[in-house]
Design a protein around this motif. Sequence first.
Motif, PDB file in Angstrom:
ATOM      1  N   LEU B  16     -11.692   0.206  -0.439  1.00  0.00           N
ATOM      2  CA  LEU B  16     -10.480  -0.376  -0.846  1.00  0.00           C
ATOM      3  C   LEU B  16      -9.802  -1.110   0.424  1.00  0.00           C
ATOM      4  CD1 LEU B  16      -8.514   2.965  -2.403  1.00  0.00           C
ATOM      5  CD2 LEU B  16      -8.959   0.830  -3.158  1.00  0.00           C
ATOM      6  N   ASP B  17      -8.960  -2.137  -0.031  1.00  0.00           N
ATOM      7  CA  ASP B  17      -8.087  -2.764   1.077  1.00  0.00           C
ATOM      8  C   ASP B  17      -6.723  -2.607   0.692  1.00  0.00           C
ATOM      9  OD1 ASP B  17      -7.087  -4.737   2.560  1.00  0.00           O
ATOM     10  OD2 ASP B  17      -8.010  -6.535   1.478  1.00  0.00           O
ATOM     11  N   PRO B  18      -5.905  -1.635   1.173  1.00  0.00           N
ATOM     12  CA  PRO B  18      -4.633  -1.336   0.741  1.00  0.00           C
ATOM     13  C   PRO B  18      -3.746  -2.687   1.131  1.00  0.00           C
ATOM     14  CG  PRO B  18      -5.277   0.132   2.526  1.00  0.00           C
ATOM     15  CD  PRO B  18      -6.715  -0.709   2.292  1.00  0.00           C
ATOM     16  N   LYS B  21      -4.279  -4.942  -1.770  1.00  0.00           N
ATOM     17  CA  LYS B  21      -3.536  -4.488  -2.817  1.00  0.00           C
ATOM     18  C   LYS B  21      -2.042  -4.714  -2.929  1.00  0.00           C
ATOM     19  CE  LYS B  21      -6.517  -2.047  -5.713  1.00  0.00           C
ATOM     20  NZ  LYS B  21      -7.419  -2.802  -5.518  1.00  0.00           N
ATOM     21  N   ALA B  22      -1.563  -4.300  -1.677  1.00  0.00           N
ATOM     22  CA  ALA B  22      -0.136  -4.508  -1.584  1.00  0.00           C
ATOM     23  C   ALA B  22       0.234  -5.940  -2.099  1.00  0.00           C
ATOM     24  CB  ALA B  22       0.554  -4.124  -0.409  1.00  0.00           C
ATOM     25  N   SER B  24      -1.563  -8.063  -3.593  1.00  0.00           N
ATOM     26  CA  SER B  24      -1.647  -8.520  -4.990  1.00  0.00           C
ATOM     27  C   SER B  24      -0.603  -8.101  -5.755  1.00  0.00           C
ATOM     28  CB  SER B  24      -2.978  -7.908  -5.775  1.00  0.00           C
ATOM     29  OG  SER B  24      -4.029  -8.164  -4.983  1.00  0.00           O
ATOM     30  N   GLN B  25       0.320  -6.858  -5.521  1.00  0.00           N
ATOM     31  CA  GLN B  25       1.289  -6.605  -6.238  1.00  0.00           C
ATOM     32  C   GLN B  25       2.399  -7.600  -5.982  1.00  0.00           C
ATOM     33  OE1 GLN B  25       1.065  -4.110  -8.442  1.00  0.00           O
ATOM     34  NE2 GLN B  25       3.184  -4.767  -8.923  1.00  0.00           N
ATOM     35  N   SER B  36      -4.833 -12.682  -8.144  1.00  0.00           N
ATOM     36  CA  SER B  36      -5.020 -11.348  -8.221  1.00  0.00           C
ATOM     37  C   SER B  36      -6.323 -11.149  -7.042  1.00  0.00           C
ATOM     38  CB  SER B  36      -5.645 -10.938  -9.897  1.00  0.00           C
ATOM     39  OG  SER B  36      -6.811 -11.817 -10.143  1.00  0.00           O
ATOM     40  N   ASN B  37      -6.734 -10.043  -7.141  1.00  0.00           N
ATOM     41  CA  ASN B  37      -7.878  -9.579  -6.053  1.00  0.00           C
ATOM     42  C   ASN B  37      -7.764  -9.927  -4.805  1.00  0.00           C
ATOM     43  OD1 ASN B  37      -9.382  -7.926  -7.566  1.00  0.00           O
ATOM     44  ND2 ASN B  37     -10.501  -9.487  -8.836  1.00  0.00           N
ATOM     45  N   ARG B  39      -7.773  -9.906  -1.083  1.00  0.00           N
ATOM     46  CA  ARG B  39      -8.588  -9.300  -0.034  1.00  0.00           C
ATOM     47  C   ARG B  39      -8.212  -9.905   1.655  1.00  0.00           C
ATOM     48  NH1 ARG B  39     -11.664  -5.289  -1.842  1.00  0.00           N
ATOM     49  NH2 ARG B  39     -12.686  -4.761   0.194  1.00  0.00           N
TER      50      ARG B  39
END
Lengths: 83, 83
Positions: B16-18, B21-22, B24-25, B36-37, B39
């Motif tokens: 996971l790459d938090p 992810k944050a 992306s959101q 998206s996606n 990293r």
Amino acid sequence: MKFIAEIDIMPLKALLDPQGKAVSQSMKNLHLPEISNVRIGKHISLEVEANSKQAAESKVDEACKKLLANQIMESYVFELVEQ
Amino acid sequence: MKFIAEIDIMPLKALLDPQGKAVSQSMKNLHLPEISNVRIGKHISLEVEANSKQAAESKVDEACKKLLANQIMESYVFELVEQ
């Protein structure tokens, strides 16, 4: 079309990079005195959905300007590859 | 001879790459849902003094293994350009 963007965000050349300086110093302690001028930035990869490469470029540029890079302290470059 | 190394250090795909992810959101909130996606990793540039490209490669590889990358969580790739 889906593109993958590879973005490099680096501290501006004119600014001090204390993290890089610390690593340069550590290289000497690790018996790697040949390594110098370390600068540390971010690498970001992302996927972008767009109708053309040009459209994808403008999306990534917008993302860099709005969120990813702080243009006062950092510069960015990116490359797009169609997936 | 002096070489410039450009190193990309990224979190392993399996992890996971938090931070990514944050981001992306956040892209959705910035009206960039096409992205998206995301990293996020590190980009490091450094200078290395060596007699040959091969010697420089082995120095940079050693630096990555010993200090720059955490191979349990990250993978690295680099390119060398003679200056």
